[in-house]
Design an enzyme around this catalytic site. Structure first.
Site, PDB file in Angstrom:
ATOM      1  N   ARG A 138       0.831  -1.199   0.000  1.00 18.01           N
ATOM      2  CA  ARG A 138       0.000   0.000   0.000  1.00 18.01           C
ATOM      3  C   ARG A 138       0.869   1.255   0.000  1.00 18.01           C
ATOM      4  O   ARG A 138       0.582   2.234  -0.696  1.00 18.01           O
ATOM      5  CB  ARG A 138      -0.907  -0.008   1.225  1.00 18.01           C
ATOM      6  CG  ARG A 138      -1.848   1.197   1.268  1.00 18.01           C
ATOM      7  CD  ARG A 138      -2.622   1.242   2.571  1.00 18.01           C
ATOM      8  NE  ARG A 138      -3.486   2.417   2.595  1.00 18.01           N
ATOM      9  CZ  ARG A 138      -4.018   2.928   3.697  1.00 18.01           C
ATOM     10  NH1 ARG A 138      -3.761   2.379   4.864  1.00 18.01           N
ATOM     11  NH2 ARG A 138      -4.790   3.986   3.645  1.00 18.01           N
TER      12      ARG A 138
ATOM     13  N   ASN B  68      -3.088   9.885   4.238  1.00 20.91           N
ATOM     14  CA  ASN B  68      -1.965   9.003   4.555  1.00 20.91           C
ATOM     15  C   ASN B  68      -1.838   8.673   6.030  1.00 20.91           C
ATOM     16  O   ASN B  68      -0.933   7.933   6.421  1.00 20.91           O
ATOM     17  CB  ASN B  68      -0.650   9.642   4.084  1.00 20.91           C
ATOM     18  CG  ASN B  68      -0.505   9.626   2.579  1.00 20.91           C
ATOM     19  OD1 ASN B  68      -0.966   8.696   1.913  1.00 20.91           O
ATOM     20  ND2 ASN B  68       0.122  10.649   2.024  1.00 20.91           N
TER      21      ASN B  68
ATOM     22  N   HIS C 105      -6.013  -5.979  -3.586  1.00 20.84           N
ATOM     23  CA  HIS C 105      -6.935  -6.112  -2.464  1.00 20.84           C
ATOM     24  C   HIS C 105      -7.200  -7.568  -2.123  1.00 20.84           C
ATOM     25  O   HIS C 105      -8.000  -7.849  -1.221  1.00 20.84           O
ATOM     26  CB  HIS C 105      -8.249  -5.407  -2.781  1.00 20.84           C
ATOM     27  CG  HIS C 105      -8.174  -3.926  -2.604  1.00 20.84           C
ATOM     28  ND1 HIS C 105      -9.233  -3.085  -2.876  1.00 20.84           N
ATOM     29  CD2 HIS C 105      -7.165  -3.116  -2.187  1.00 20.84           C
ATOM     30  CE1 HIS C 105      -8.880  -1.836  -2.635  1.00 20.84           C
ATOM     31  NE2 HIS C 105      -7.628  -1.837  -2.213  1.00 20.84           N
TER      32      HIS C 105
ATOM     33  N   HIS D 139       0.852   4.502  -2.620  1.00 24.03           N
ATOM     34  CA  HIS D 139       0.693   5.884  -2.179  1.00 24.03           C
ATOM     35  C   HIS D 139       1.876   6.740  -2.607  1.00 24.03           C
ATOM     36  O   HIS D 139       1.707   7.937  -2.848  1.00 24.03           O
ATOM     37  CB  HIS D 139       0.525   5.930  -0.663  1.00 24.03           C
ATOM     38  CG  HIS D 139      -0.874   5.716  -0.199  1.00 24.03           C
ATOM     39  ND1 HIS D 139      -1.542   6.584   0.633  1.00 24.03           N
ATOM     40  CD2 HIS D 139      -1.758   4.717  -0.473  1.00 24.03           C
ATOM     41  CE1 HIS D 139      -2.770   6.132   0.859  1.00 24.03           C
ATOM     42  NE2 HIS D 139      -2.913   4.999   0.205  1.00 24.03           N
TER      43      HIS D 139
END
Length: 363
Positions: free
Chosen positions: A95, A129, A229, A99
């Protein structure tokens, strides 16, 4: 992994009961585990659609062949230990990579720590975040320290993050793929760049497609990368609107399976509750990197609205069905998407730096 909190719903029956039992066992208090509950549930705004396509720089597989030939092995020794001792580091680091790349490119700008007393916020301080797990930052810092011990001042934090994300995909049962290297670290980390570039979990497919297009990624990349996911978790606030007030209707999302809705409501009440509670993005195999994520969407078991929308929208439904039928096909498409994403706005030459400490710019 030992959940700190697990629940049992006696009302769930087979065969759905078996699937949702996994979901219930996976509700526990941790920092954010989801690799992409925001990072791949990508929304956009009007500004993103007007941007020029990102510049893709040439990277290479042998970039450190002379300066740090064992860089992959050094990093893998750290990621393997972290996955064994702290499994949440896996989806958290994946993840973190998303980002980083979606905000001004894959340049480790997300890793810069705030400066006490400064009014200029860095990326990791922004609301989007704040749920990034500490395990991910710790993993990258540990890997970077190990690399610095062997090859001081040579390997960028951006490359360390890209390699670590690949390692965790593989450790969770996903494909192993070579990571092209040669990125430099950004000289800035601008909090104001975060909001226009990171996801919202209630975005439409049209918004998702536009944002991906602004990054040089196709609808197929959108669907394939959303498959991340298949591991990880998401906090209640990322899907609570589906449970109680879907798109302002004051009713739950009609596309969600009724038994899944009941299970989620028990752990994520409309008011109150614990903000640290999380749910698995894949209710079938939440710790296995496979293609079960797509089968979930076909049976209304998607956790996030943006996940389920990929199956409901006729533009992306065929892609979901294609990847859901063939795990090898999913792995191939995922690797292709990761390679493309890993080249977004790469910093080269004087535009970047090689940090010794990933949390601090060079002085």
């Amino acid at each position: 992994m030992n959940p700190k909190r697990s629940l049992f719903f006696s009302s769930l029956v087979s065969p759905m009961g078996a699937l949702l039992y996994l979901l219930l066992l996976s509700f526990f208090f941790v920092s954010s585990l989801v690799p992409t509950s925001q990072a791949l549930a990508l929304g956009t705004n009007a500004n993103a659609t007007r941007r020029r396509a990102p510049v893709h720089h040439d990277l290479s597989l042998d970039f450190y062949s002379k300066t740090c030939p064992q860089v992959d092995q050094i990093i893998s020794s750290v990621t393997a230990a972290r996955y064994r001792d702290s499994p949440t580091s896996g989806p958290a680091t994946i993840r973190l990579f998303f980002h980083d790349c979606f905000v001004e490119g894959c340049d480790a700008s997300i890793l810069i720590a705030p400066t006490p007393g400064s009014t200029n916020k860095v990326e990791r301080e922004m609301e989007e975040n704040k749920n990034l797990a500490a395990e991910a930052f710790d993993t990258v810092n540990m890997a970077k320290a190990a690399v610095e011990n062997k090859c001081p001042g040579v390997v960028s934090c951006a490359d360390v993050l890209a390699i670590a994300a690949r390692d965790f995909v593989h450790l969770a049962g996903g494909p192993y793929y070579t990571v092209k290297q040669g990125r430099k670290d950004s000289k800035v980390s601008l909090g104001g760049k975060v909001h226009p570039n990171l996801p919202r979990t209630n975005s439409t497919v049209a918004e998702l497609v536009r944002l991906f297009s602004s990054k040089g990624l196709s609808p197929q990349d959108l669907v394939a990368l959303s498959g991340a996911h298949t591991i990880g978790f998401s906090h209640c606030d990322q899907f609570a609107s589906r449970l109680y007030d879907f798109r302002g209707t004051k009713r739950p999302d009609p596309a969600m399976d009724a038994r899944l809705l009941k299970a989620l409501r028990m752990s994520c009440p409309q008011f109150g509750g614990n903000a640290d509670v999380v749910a698995p993005c894949d209710v079938q195999t939440p710790f296995q990197f496979d293609h079960a994520y797509y089968a979930n969407l076909e049976t209304n078991l998607g956790l996030l609205a943006t996940d389920q929308a990929l199956f409901l929208d006729p533009r992306t439904r065929p892609l979901v069905q294609d990847l859901g039928r063939d795990k090898a096909r999913f792995f191939q498409a995922f690797v292709a998407g990761m390679e493309k994403m890993g080249q977004i706005r790469v910093k080269k030459g004087k535009r970047g730096e090689i940090r010794k400490d990933c949390t601090k710019h060079l002085t």
